[in-house]
Design a protein around this motif. Structure first.
Motif, PDB file in Angstrom:
ATOM      1  N   GLU A 148       0.859  -1.182   0.000  1.00 24.55           N
ATOM      2  CA  GLU A 148       0.000   0.000   0.000  1.00 24.55           C
ATOM      3  C   GLU A 148       0.895   1.231   0.000  1.00 24.55           C
ATOM      4  OE1 GLU A 148      -2.847  -0.185   3.332  1.00 24.55           O
ATOM      5  OE2 GLU A 148      -2.218  -2.285   3.502  1.00 24.55           O
ATOM      6  N   LEU A 149       0.541   2.205  -0.808  1.00 20.04           N
ATOM      7  CA  LEU A 149       1.302   3.451  -0.858  1.00 20.04           C
ATOM      8  C   LEU A 149       0.400   4.608  -0.455  1.00 20.04           C
ATOM      9  CD1 LEU A 149       3.203   2.894  -4.226  1.00 20.04           C
ATOM     10  CD2 LEU A 149       4.089   2.602  -1.911  1.00 20.04           C
ATOM     11  N   VAL A 150       0.947   5.491   0.379  1.00 18.34           N
ATOM     12  CA  VAL A 150       0.199   6.632   0.888  1.00 18.34           C
ATOM     13  C   VAL A 150       1.026   7.890   0.644  1.00 18.34           C
ATOM     14  CG1 VAL A 150      -0.806   7.708   2.939  1.00 18.34           C
ATOM     15  CG2 VAL A 150      -0.851   5.213   2.692  1.00 18.34           C
ATOM     16  N   GLU A 151       0.419   8.880  -0.018  1.00 19.33           N
ATOM     17  CA  GLU A 151       1.110  10.155  -0.193  1.00 19.33           C
ATOM     18  C   GLU A 151       0.792  11.028   1.008  1.00 19.33           C
ATOM     19  OE1 GLU A 151       1.358  14.050  -3.092  1.00 19.33           O
ATOM     20  OE2 GLU A 151       0.470  12.215  -3.894  1.00 19.33           O
ATOM     21  N   ALA A 152       1.816  11.286   1.800  1.00 15.09           N
ATOM     22  CA  ALA A 152       1.652  12.091   3.013  1.00 15.09           C
ATOM     23  C   ALA A 152       3.019  12.524   3.507  1.00 15.09           C
ATOM     24  CB  ALA A 152       0.940  11.282   4.096  1.00 15.09           C
ATOM     25  N   THR A 153       3.019  13.518   4.382  1.00 17.48           N
ATOM     26  CA  THR A 153       4.257  13.912   5.037  1.00 17.48           C
ATOM     27  C   THR A 153       4.515  12.930   6.179  1.00 17.48           C
ATOM     28  OG1 THR A 153       3.103  15.413   6.526  1.00 17.48           O
ATOM     29  CG2 THR A 153       3.922  16.343   4.453  1.00 17.48           C
ATOM     30  N   ALA A 154       5.701  12.966   6.701  1.00 17.74           N
ATOM     31  CA  ALA A 154       6.082  12.025   7.759  1.00 17.74           C
ATOM     32  C   ALA A 154       5.219  12.155   9.004  1.00 17.74           C
ATOM     33  CB  ALA A 154       7.549  12.211   8.124  1.00 17.74           C
ATOM     34  N   ASP A 155       4.695  13.343   9.240  1.00 12.21           N
ATOM     35  CA  ASP A 155       3.877  13.550  10.441  1.00 12.21           C
ATOM     36  C   ASP A 155       2.385  13.346  10.200  1.00 12.21           C
ATOM     37  OD1 ASP A 155       3.634  15.885   8.917  1.00 12.21           O
ATOM     38  OD2 ASP A 155       3.431  17.162  10.688  1.00 12.21           O
ATOM     39  N   GLU A 156       2.013  12.947   9.000  1.00 16.83           N
ATOM     40  CA  GLU A 156       0.608  12.692   8.668  1.00 16.83           C
ATOM     41  C   GLU A 156       0.329  11.189   8.670  1.00 16.83           C
ATOM     42  OE1 GLU A 156      -0.182  16.501   5.713  1.00 16.83           O
ATOM     43  OE2 GLU A 156       0.410  14.600   4.832  1.00 16.83           O
ATOM     44  N   LEU A 157       0.276  10.612   9.842  1.00 18.16           N
ATOM     45  CA  LEU A 157       0.056   9.173   9.951  1.00 18.16           C
ATOM     46  C   LEU A 157      -1.371   8.817  10.340  1.00 18.16           C
ATOM     47  CD1 LEU A 157       3.382   8.015  11.663  1.00 18.16           C
ATOM     48  CD2 LEU A 157       2.789   7.996   9.243  1.00 18.16           C
ATOM     49  N   ALA A 158      -2.258   9.791  10.317  1.00 13.87           N
ATOM     50  CA  ALA A 158      -3.642   9.540  10.742  1.00 13.87           C
ATOM     51  C   ALA A 158      -4.330   8.483   9.889  1.00 13.87           C
ATOM     52  CB  ALA A 158      -4.444  10.841  10.718  1.00 13.87           C
ATOM     53  N   SER A 159      -3.935   8.342   8.634  1.00 11.91           N
ATOM     54  CA  SER A 159      -4.576   7.358   7.759  1.00 11.91           C
ATOM     55  C   SER A 159      -4.115   5.932   8.041  1.00 11.91           C
ATOM     56  CB  SER A 159      -4.314   7.704   6.295  1.00 11.91           C
ATOM     57  OG  SER A 159      -2.931   7.582   6.009  1.00 11.91           O
ATOM     58  N   HIS A 185       7.546  14.418  17.278  1.00 13.76           N
ATOM     59  CA  HIS A 185       6.149  14.129  16.914  1.00 13.76           C
ATOM     60  C   HIS A 185       6.067  12.900  16.001  1.00 13.76           C
ATOM     61  CE1 HIS A 185       1.976  14.742  15.763  1.00 13.76           C
ATOM     62  NE2 HIS A 185       2.361  14.682  14.498  1.00 13.76           N
ATOM     63  N   VAL A 186       6.928  12.839  15.000  1.00 10.69           N
ATOM     64  CA  VAL A 186       6.916  11.716  14.050  1.00 10.69           C
ATOM     65  C   VAL A 186       7.269  10.405  14.754  1.00 10.69           C
ATOM     66  CG1 VAL A 186       8.042  10.723  12.007  1.00 10.69           C
ATOM     67  CG2 VAL A 186       7.356  13.139  12.027  1.00 10.69           C
ATOM     68  N   VAL A 187       8.291  10.425  15.602  1.00 13.34           N
ATOM     69  CA  VAL A 187       8.700   9.199  16.296  1.00 13.34           C
ATOM     70  C   VAL A 187       7.583   8.705  17.208  1.00 13.34           C
ATOM     71  CG1 VAL A 187      10.322   8.241  17.985  1.00 13.34           C
ATOM     72  CG2 VAL A 187      11.170   9.631  16.080  1.00 13.34           C
ATOM     73  N   ARG A 188       6.937   9.610  17.926  1.00 12.04           N
ATOM     74  CA  ARG A 188       5.818   9.203  18.790  1.00 12.04           C
ATOM     75  C   ARG A 188       4.666   8.619  17.975  1.00 12.04           C
ATOM     76  NH1 ARG A 188       6.392  14.327  22.619  1.00 12.04           N
ATOM     77  NH2 ARG A 188       7.786  13.389  24.146  1.00 12.04           N
ATOM     78  N   ALA A 189       4.326   9.285  16.883  1.00 12.40           N
ATOM     79  CA  ALA A 189       3.239   8.789  16.033  1.00 12.40           C
ATOM     80  C   ALA A 189       3.591   7.443  15.426  1.00 12.40           C
ATOM     81  CB  ALA A 189       2.913   9.817  14.947  1.00 12.40           C
ATOM     82  N   ALA A 190       4.841   7.293  14.993  1.00 14.85           N
ATOM     83  CA  ALA A 190       5.286   6.025  14.400  1.00 14.85           C
ATOM     84  C   ALA A 190       5.276   4.910  15.442  1.00 14.85           C
ATOM     85  CB  ALA A 190       6.684   6.186  13.799  1.00 14.85           C
ATOM     86  N   ALA A 191       5.750   5.201  16.629  1.00 14.58           N
ATOM     87  CA  ALA A 191       5.765   4.199  17.699  1.00 14.58           C
ATOM     88  C   ALA A 191       4.350   3.737  18.048  1.00 14.58           C
ATOM     89  CB  ALA A 191       6.462   4.761  18.942  1.00 14.58           C
ATOM     90  N   ALA A 192       3.399   4.626  17.953  1.00 15.91           N
ATOM     91  CA  ALA A 192       2.006   4.255  18.243  1.00 15.91           C
ATOM     92  C   ALA A 192       1.449   3.292  17.198  1.00 15.91           C
ATOM     93  CB  ALA A 192       1.132   5.517  18.288  1.00 15.91           C
ATOM     94  N   ARG A 193       2.095   3.216  16.042  1.00 15.51           N
ATOM     95  CA  ARG A 193       1.637   2.278  14.988  1.00 15.51           C
ATOM     96  C   ARG A 193       2.160   0.863  15.216  1.00 15.51           C
ATOM     97  NH1 ARG A 193      -0.328   7.077  15.020  1.00 15.51           N
ATOM     98  NH2 ARG A 193      -1.862   7.364  13.396  1.00 15.51           N
ATOM     99  N   LEU A 194       3.065   0.694  16.172  1.00 15.67           N
ATOM    100  CA  LEU A 194       3.598  -0.645  16.452  1.00 15.67           C
ATOM    101  C   LEU A 194       2.624  -1.482  17.264  1.00 15.67           C
ATOM    102  CD1 LEU A 194       7.246   0.352  17.366  1.00 15.67           C
ATOM    103  CD2 LEU A 194       6.525  -0.949  15.360  1.00 15.67           C
ATOM    104  N   ALA A 195       2.595  -2.751  16.970  1.00 15.92           N
ATOM    105  CA  ALA A 195       1.725  -3.675  17.713  1.00 15.92           C
ATOM    106  C   ALA A 195       2.241  -3.822  19.143  1.00 15.92           C
ATOM    107  CB  ALA A 195       1.708  -5.035  17.020  1.00 15.92           C
TER     108      ALA A 195
END
Length: 195
Positions: A148-159, A185-195
């Motif tokens: 899956e490819l998503v066009e977004a900035t690094a801090d736009e992980l809401a999708s 902000h990006v690291v926190r958002a990315a970490a929240a995506r981990l199982a």
């Protein structure tokens, strides 16, 4: 911050860095810091859409467009890029991840090598041009149909839903982050995506 060269004895060049701390680095409630971040992110988007991906690559799955030596402005050699990619792939595969989120996937140097062994692979990038290249290549490779490819900035992980990934990759993209706060902000958002 400024970095420059200085000649020492016997024509030996050294890099000298000068850093001055800002008096007020707290941008809470101050929109000027966010505006500056937005401007820098918009700059990178424009650059990566118009300058770096507009030339054809010799290999669709190993497109090193945009990888430039900062010291002299020349492209990084294919051998050096191959070494960097292989080392990153080796570290990424260490725990056999099945669901990978990559922020800043670019021309998919990692994606094309990691995705075939995964159940799910999501690549996020700011560049429409880079993602177009990756989509066109994916369409020719049946073992990558699940990417899956998503066009977004690094801090736009809401999708991307939280808690769904075994591995989050932020390979190289961090060097373009405009501020430490953006990185945090990006690291926190990315970490929240981990199982």
């Amino acid at each position: 911050a400024v970095v420059t060269t200085r000649t020492r004895a016997h024509d030996d060049l050294s890099l000298i860095a000068y850093v001055q701390a800002m008096e007020n680095t707290d941008h809470a409630g101050d929109s000027s810091g966010q505006n500056n971040e937005s401007e820098l992110v918009a700059y990178w988007r424009t650059l990566y859409n118009t300058v770096l991906y507009d030339s054809p690559a010799e290999s669709a799955t190993f497109n090193t467009s945009g990888w430039i030596e900062t010291a002299n402005g020349s492209p990084i050699t294919e051998a050096d890029m191959q070494e960097q990619v292989e080392q990153t792939i080796s570290r990424a595969k260490a725990n056999s991840p099945q669901r990978i989120l990559e922020t800043g996937c670019g021309t998919a140097l990692l994606s094309f090598r990691l995705a075939p062994g995964c159940k799910r692979y999501v690549g996020i990038d700011i560049s429409t041009a880079a993602l177009k290249h990756v989509r066109e290549t994916i369409d020719t490779l049946p073992d990558l149909a699940h990417v899956e490819l998503v066009e977004a900035t690094a801090d736009e992980l809401a999708s991307v839903a939280p808690g769904e990934f075994d591995l989050v990759l932020l390979n190289s993209v961090i060097q373009y982050f405009p501020t430490f706060e953006y990185l945090t902000h990006v690291v926190r958002a990315a970490a929240a995506r981990l199982a």
